[in-house]
Design an enzyme around this catalytic site. Structure first.
Site, PDB file in Angstrom:
ATOM      1  N   MET A 186      -6.921  38.145   4.901  1.00  0.00           N
ATOM      2  CA  MET A 186      -8.408  38.027   4.844  1.00  0.00           C
ATOM      3  C   MET A 186      -9.007  38.676   3.881  1.00  0.00           C
ATOM      4  SD  MET A 186      -9.304  36.974   8.714  1.00  0.00           S
ATOM      5  CE  MET A 186      -9.455  38.601   9.374  1.00  0.00           C
TER       6      MET A 186
ATOM      7  N   GLY B 241      -2.098  49.178   2.959  1.00  0.00           N
ATOM      8  CA  GLY B 241      -1.137  48.304   3.701  1.00  0.00           C
ATOM      9  C   GLY B 241      -0.923  46.789   3.258  1.00  0.00           C
ATOM     10  N   HIS B 242      -1.921  46.324   3.019  1.00  0.00           N
ATOM     11  CA  HIS B 242      -1.641  44.870   2.331  1.00  0.00           C
ATOM     12  C   HIS B 242      -0.835  44.885   1.068  1.00  0.00           C
ATOM     13  CE1 HIS B 242      -5.864  44.281   4.111  1.00  0.00           C
ATOM     14  NE2 HIS B 242      -5.279  43.415   4.736  1.00  0.00           N
TER      15      HIS B 242
HETATM   16  P1  AMP Z   1      -5.549  41.047   7.529  1.00  0.00           P
HETATM   17  O1  AMP Z   1      -6.038  41.093   6.137  1.00  0.00           O
HETATM   18  O2  AMP Z   1      -6.302  42.142   8.256  1.00  0.00           O
HETATM   19  O3  AMP Z   1      -5.476  39.783   8.345  1.00  0.00           O
HETATM   20  O4  AMP Z   1      -4.051  41.612   7.206  1.00  0.00           O
HETATM   21  C1  AMP Z   1      -3.358  40.814   6.515  1.00  0.00           C
HETATM   22  C2  AMP Z   1      -1.825  41.304   6.811  1.00  0.00           C
HETATM   23  O5  AMP Z   1      -1.633  42.590   6.327  1.00  0.00           O
HETATM   24  C3  AMP Z   1      -1.366  41.251   8.203  1.00  0.00           C
HETATM   25  O6  AMP Z   1      -0.093  40.677   8.232  1.00  0.00           O
HETATM   26  C4  AMP Z   1      -1.465  42.481   8.704  1.00  0.00           C
HETATM   27  O7  AMP Z   1      -0.506  42.758   9.757  1.00  0.00           O
HETATM   28  C5  AMP Z   1      -1.031  43.409   7.397  1.00  0.00           C
HETATM   29  N1  AMP Z   1      -1.497  44.680   7.776  1.00  0.00           N
HETATM   30  C6  AMP Z   1      -2.833  45.006   7.790  1.00  0.00           C
HETATM   31  N2  AMP Z   1      -2.922  46.579   7.965  1.00  0.00           N
HETATM   32  C7  AMP Z   1      -1.614  46.859   7.776  1.00  0.00           C
HETATM   33  C8  AMP Z   1      -1.043  48.179   7.604  1.00  0.00           C
HETATM   34  N3  AMP Z   1      -1.767  49.029   7.693  1.00  0.00           N
HETATM   35  N4  AMP Z   1       0.162  48.214   7.201  1.00  0.00           N
HETATM   36  C9  AMP Z   1       0.905  47.204   7.222  1.00  0.00           C
HETATM   37  N5  AMP Z   1       0.698  46.003   7.280  1.00  0.00           N
HETATM   38  C10 AMP Z   1      -0.732  45.624   7.367  1.00  0.00           C
END
Ligand code: AMP
Length: 281
Positions: A30, A36-37
């Site tokens: 998003m 992390g991303h």
């Molecule tokens: P989001 O943009 O928050 O929907 O996350 C997109 C992807 O990044 C999802 O698969 C999350 O699980 C992953 N994600 C977010 N934060 C982390 C993190 N700290 N470590 C690993 N993956 C992450």
């Protein structure tokens, strides 16, 4: 790296890559990207020839409208961070580019995996998430898709949705990336005060306490001790011991059980989640 806003253009572009025999890795996000991303994107690049990252704030997975409005939209900065790692960014211009004419959502039967934990505190969240990921998989047609284990329940549900909708994709879970004091990286961390951000390190400390000392205590005692560490710093929504495969509640730590210890709570009015998983020895 190219940024595409129209799904038909992305499909045509991906078809060319596939015809040239290149494999497609996909990382749905998003936006408001952090390390992390980026770890997911790097893993995708190692495993696949072409990496597609979607940046789309999906309205159907927000149960609180205010959260949707407040969600950071930082495409320019995100694109900078992805340069050199991703090949294509899909940033849909409108919801129709993802959903077509109707945003009516499909009902999935997840065998109860969508009920506890996040499912009980964020009604409708997983339904919206599964629908958007399925739509994105149909557009991108990836060989492999990469998801963070920070959202472990989401990871299980994506795998289930893939079975139900018959998407020919490998769903790969990626380790949680943390700040140096242990706080799991999240786009929401930007909304914490410096003091709150520092203090939120207690979540990982408490989760680790359980992993380290589980053989000394009962589940109930472990929960009490972990909560004792966190209470007063965060408002705890839940801290639950679940079976990592079935998400059933665990009351006893029997040898060989794959434990999923899952946390959600608030600090500085920001909702944070985290988890650890371990096998009982
Ligand atoms: P989001 O943009 O928050 O929907 O996350 C997109 C992807 O990044 C999802 O698969 C999350 O699980 C992953 N994600 C977010 N934060 C982390 C993190 N700290 N470590 C690993 N993956 C992450």
């Amino acid at each position: 790296m190219e940024i595409l806003h129209i799904s038909n253009e992305l499909k045509a572009r991906i078809l060319l890559e596939k015809q040239a025999g290149r494999s497609i890795g996909f990382v749905p996000t998003m936006g408001a990207l952090h390390k992390g991303h980026l770890s997911l994107v790097k893993k995708a690049k190692k495993a696949c020839d072409v990496v597609v990252v979607s940046i789309y704030v999906n309205p159907t997975q927000f149960n609180v409208k205010e959260d949707l409005d407040k969600y950071p939209r930082t495409l320019k900065e995100d694109a900078k961070k992805l340069t050199g790692f991703a090949d294509l960014i899909f940033n849909p211009k409108t919801n129709e580019e993802v959903y077509g004419d109707s945003m009516e959502l499909k009902e999935y039967d997840f065998d109860g995996l969508d009920q506890p934990l996040e499912g009980s505190f964020r009604p409708g969240h997983f339904k919206g998430m599964a629908n958007v990921v399925s739509k994105l998989f149909s557009i991108v047609q990836p060989d492999k898709a990469f998801f963070g284990l920070k959202d472990y329940q989401q990871f299980l549900l994506v795998k289930k949705m893939v079975e139900i909708d018959n998407h020919p994709v490998d769903v790969i879970g990626c380790s949680i990336i943390r700040e140096s004091h242990g706080l799991a990286m999240s786009s929401r961390n930007e909304r914490l005060t410096p003091k709150g951000r520092e203090a939120a390190g207690i979540i990982f400390y408490a989760l680790n306490f359980v992993r380290k000392f589980y053989s000394n205590y009962s589940v109930e005692e472990l929960q009490t001790r972990a909560l004792f560490l966190i209470d007063g710093i965060l408002d705890v929504e839940y801290l639950e011991f679940r079976n990592a495969d079935t998400l059933e509640e665990i009351t006893e730590l029997k040898k060989g059980v794959h434990v999923f210890l899952s946390f959600a709570g608030y600090i500085d009015e920001v909702r944070l989640i985290d988890n650890i998983r371990f096998e009982v020895e």
